[in-house]
Design an enzyme around this catalytic site. Structure first.
Site, mmCIF file in Angstrom:
data_model
loop_
_atom_site.group_PDB
_atom_site.id
_atom_site.type_symbol
_atom_site.label_atom_id
_atom_site.label_comp_id
_atom_site.label_asym_id
_atom_site.label_seq_id
_atom_site.Cartn_x
_atom_site.Cartn_y
_atom_site.Cartn_z
ATOM 1 N N SER A 12 -7.077 5.822 4.175
ATOM 2 C CA SER A 12 -5.988 6.654 3.652
ATOM 3 C C SER A 12 -4.872 5.792 3.064
ATOM 4 O O SER A 12 -4.968 5.324 1.930
ATOM 5 C CB SER A 12 -5.472 7.579 4.755
ATOM 6 O OG SER A 12 -4.902 6.857 5.834
ATOM 7 N N ARG A 13 -3.847 5.545 3.855
ATOM 8 C CA ARG A 13 -2.759 4.665 3.455
ATOM 9 C C ARG A 13 -2.391 3.798 4.657
ATOM 10 O O ARG A 13 -2.353 4.295 5.796
ATOM 11 C CB ARG A 13 -1.523 5.462 3.024
ATOM 12 C CG ARG A 13 -1.650 6.165 1.674
ATOM 13 C CD ARG A 13 -1.672 5.177 0.507
ATOM 14 N NE ARG A 13 -1.682 5.834 -0.780
ATOM 15 C CZ ARG A 13 -2.792 6.118 -1.487
ATOM 16 N NH1 ARG A 13 -3.980 5.816 -1.008
ATOM 17 N NH2 ARG A 13 -2.700 6.677 -2.671
ATOM 18 N N ASP A 16 -9.410 -0.251 4.431
ATOM 19 C CA ASP A 16 -9.323 -0.361 2.976
ATOM 20 C C ASP A 16 -7.862 -0.473 2.545
ATOM 21 O O ASP A 16 -7.587 -0.761 1.386
ATOM 22 C CB ASP A 16 -9.980 0.869 2.320
ATOM 23 C CG ASP A 16 -10.034 0.752 0.794
ATOM 24 O OD1 ASP A 16 -10.257 -0.366 0.294
ATOM 25 O OD2 ASP A 16 -9.857 1.779 0.106
ATOM 26 N N GLU A 53 0.794 -3.900 0.530
ATOM 27 C CA GLU A 53 -0.301 -4.237 -0.387
ATOM 28 C C GLU A 53 0.250 -4.899 -1.638
ATOM 29 O O GLU A 53 1.278 -4.442 -2.138
ATOM 30 C CB GLU A 53 -1.092 -2.978 -0.758
ATOM 31 C CG GLU A 53 -1.804 -2.392 0.448
ATOM 32 C CD GLU A 53 -2.631 -1.143 0.136
ATOM 33 O OE1 GLU A 53 -2.742 -0.771 -1.052
ATOM 34 O OE2 GLU A 53 -3.173 -0.560 1.079
ATOM 35 N N HIS A 89 -8.142 -2.150 -0.957
ATOM 36 C CA HIS A 89 -7.817 -0.799 -1.440
ATOM 37 C C HIS A 89 -8.706 -0.434 -2.644
ATOM 38 O O HIS A 89 -8.208 -0.235 -3.757
ATOM 39 C CB HIS A 89 -6.330 -0.691 -1.805
ATOM 40 C CG HIS A 89 -5.850 0.729 -1.941
ATOM 41 N ND1 HIS A 89 -4.562 1.114 -1.695
ATOM 42 C CD2 HIS A 89 -6.497 1.866 -2.305
ATOM 43 C CE1 HIS A 89 -4.426 2.418 -1.914
ATOM 44 N NE2 HIS A 89 -5.614 2.894 -2.285
ATOM 45 N N GLY A 127 -11.074 2.172 -2.534
ATOM 46 C CA GLY A 127 -11.731 3.455 -2.268
ATOM 47 C C GLY A 127 -12.357 4.109 -3.498
ATOM 48 O O GLY A 127 -13.522 4.488 -3.495
HETATM 49 C C1 8YV Z 1 -5.658 4.032 -5.874
HETATM 50 C C2 8YV Z 1 -5.995 5.921 -4.314
HETATM 51 O O1 8YV Z 1 -4.489 4.089 -5.161
HETATM 52 O O2 8YV Z 1 -6.231 7.836 -5.659
HETATM 53 C C3 8YV Z 1 -5.665 7.309 -4.721
HETATM 54 O O3 8YV Z 1 -4.806 7.914 -4.061
HETATM 55 O O4 8YV Z 1 -5.735 5.506 -3.248
HETATM 56 C C4 8YV Z 1 -6.678 5.002 -5.268
HETATM 57 O O5 8YV Z 1 -7.462 5.672 -6.111
HETATM 58 C C5 8YV Z 1 -5.203 4.322 -7.245
HETATM 59 O O6 8YV Z 1 -6.211 4.489 -8.134
HETATM 60 C C6 8YV Z 1 -4.258 3.225 -7.722
HETATM 61 O O7 8YV Z 1 -4.909 2.034 -7.918
#
Ligand code: 8YV
Length: 320
Positions: free
Chosen positions: A236-237, A261, A266, A285, A287
């Site tokens: 997630s975050r 991830d 970051e 990160h 995902g």
């Molecule tokens: C990346 C994401 O943060 O879509 C999101 O919320 O976490 C990811 O896809 C985004 O693409 C920035 O790089």
């Protein structure tokens, strides 16, 4: 008058052409200290801002008096100050849906890699340490038929549940703001309280957006509730987790391992203790980061921008 759109992320050629056919485009595929002032001066006369991850707060918005639309190339919108955008009547959009399967693949890959210690064992083989028959020191733990607790049963959470249920015969527990019928009917997911999920799950997978309510929602108390054999996955975050508490739980072996991830800061800081732990699998990160999906996200973000600047309601408007 032709609208101007400032882009602060690299875009696929056809998406850039789509925008250029409609708008004046100021393109900053790589924003850094040297071109930041130029970016700010372009922003002053822009109606649209398109990209991902930039903090769009009061300070930045002061530099953008003509802005009408902010289009995020991401599903998460924790980089946006929604209050401030609302005050200025700026429309904000995101890119839900197109990244669900790709992100779920990453999350499930992380779960497998952590349970079966794949990165660690990859290093082991490449370091030419593989000699003779191997014993317990290389064992991982099973994924199939275990219990997966998903915190946050949105569309990505459901795509993770689908993989777990049908690919790996897992039992699914979930915790969410509200019950999710689709998850219950299709994947036999059982709704439970956060504490019950933490106590019963073999794998705890965090999939909530980052909001003031979810900030550090997994901390010392939550790690203490997990099984000692639990594997924690964060797709997630980073800010949803108290990272210091995670490091402590791992060091004190109060949970088995973690697949991450995302991080509190970051790019992850070079001296982050998580980087020294062999039971932690880390990703930068990524995902949604496949060529196909990032292209779909960029295209959707550009379409949202075009529709909004042309005065219509874009499909992926962020409620404020
Ligand atoms: C990346 C994401 O943060 O879509 C999101 O919320 O976490 C990811 O896809 C985004 O693409 C920035 O790089």
């Amino acid at each position: 008058m032709q609208h101007k759109v400032v882009v602060y992320r690299e875009l696929p050629n056809q998406v850039l052409s789509f925008l250029k056919n409609r708008f004046e485009v100021s393109y900053f595929p790589n924003l850094h200290d040297e071109n930041y002032n130029n970016f700010l001066s372009e922003l002053k006369t822009a109606q649209g801002l398109l990209g991902a991850g930039m903090k769009i707060d009061q300070e930045l918005l002061k530099e953008a008096p003509n802005l009408k639309v902010v289009s995020n190339i991401s599903v998460g919108y924790d980089n946006l100050n929604i209050e401030e955008l609302k005050k200025r009547e700026i429309i904000a959009t995101n890119t839900p849906g197109v990244l669900d399967d790709t992100t779920a693949d990453t999350v499930f890959g992380l779960l497998l890699a952590t349970a079966r210690r794949m990165p660690e064992l990859d290093h082991y083989v490449k370091a030419k340490k593989w000699e003779g028959t191997k014993g317990e020191d290389l064992f991982g733990v099973d994924v199939h038929h275990k219990t997966l607790g998903i915190i946050g049963m949105g569309s990505i959470g459901r795509a993770v549940a689908k993989r777990a249920r049908f690919g790996f015969d897992m039992e699914i527990l979930y915790h969410n703001r509200s019950r999710n019928e689709e998850a219950e009917n299709k994947f036999d997911a059982t709704y439970c309280s956060l504490d019950e999920l933490l106590m019963k799950s073999d794998f705890v997978c965090l999939m909530v957006p980052h909001t003031p309510q979810t900030e550090k929602m997994i901390g010392e108390r939550e790690f203490n509730l997990m099984k000692k054999s639990a594997i924690f996955i964060n797709g997630s975050r980073g800010k949803n987790v108290d990272e210091a508490a995670l490091i402590k739980a791992l060091n004190e072996k109060r949970i088995l391992s973690a697949g991450l991830d995302v991080f509190e800061k970051e790019p992850v800081e070079k001296d982050n203790p998580l980087l020294t732990l062999s039971q932690v699998v880390t990703l930068p990160h990524i995902g949604s980061a496949t060529a196909e999906t990032r292209e779909k996200m960029a295209k959707l973000a550009a379409e949202n921008m075009a529709i909004a600047l042309e005065g219509e309601t874009p499909p992926n408007i962020i409620p404020n």
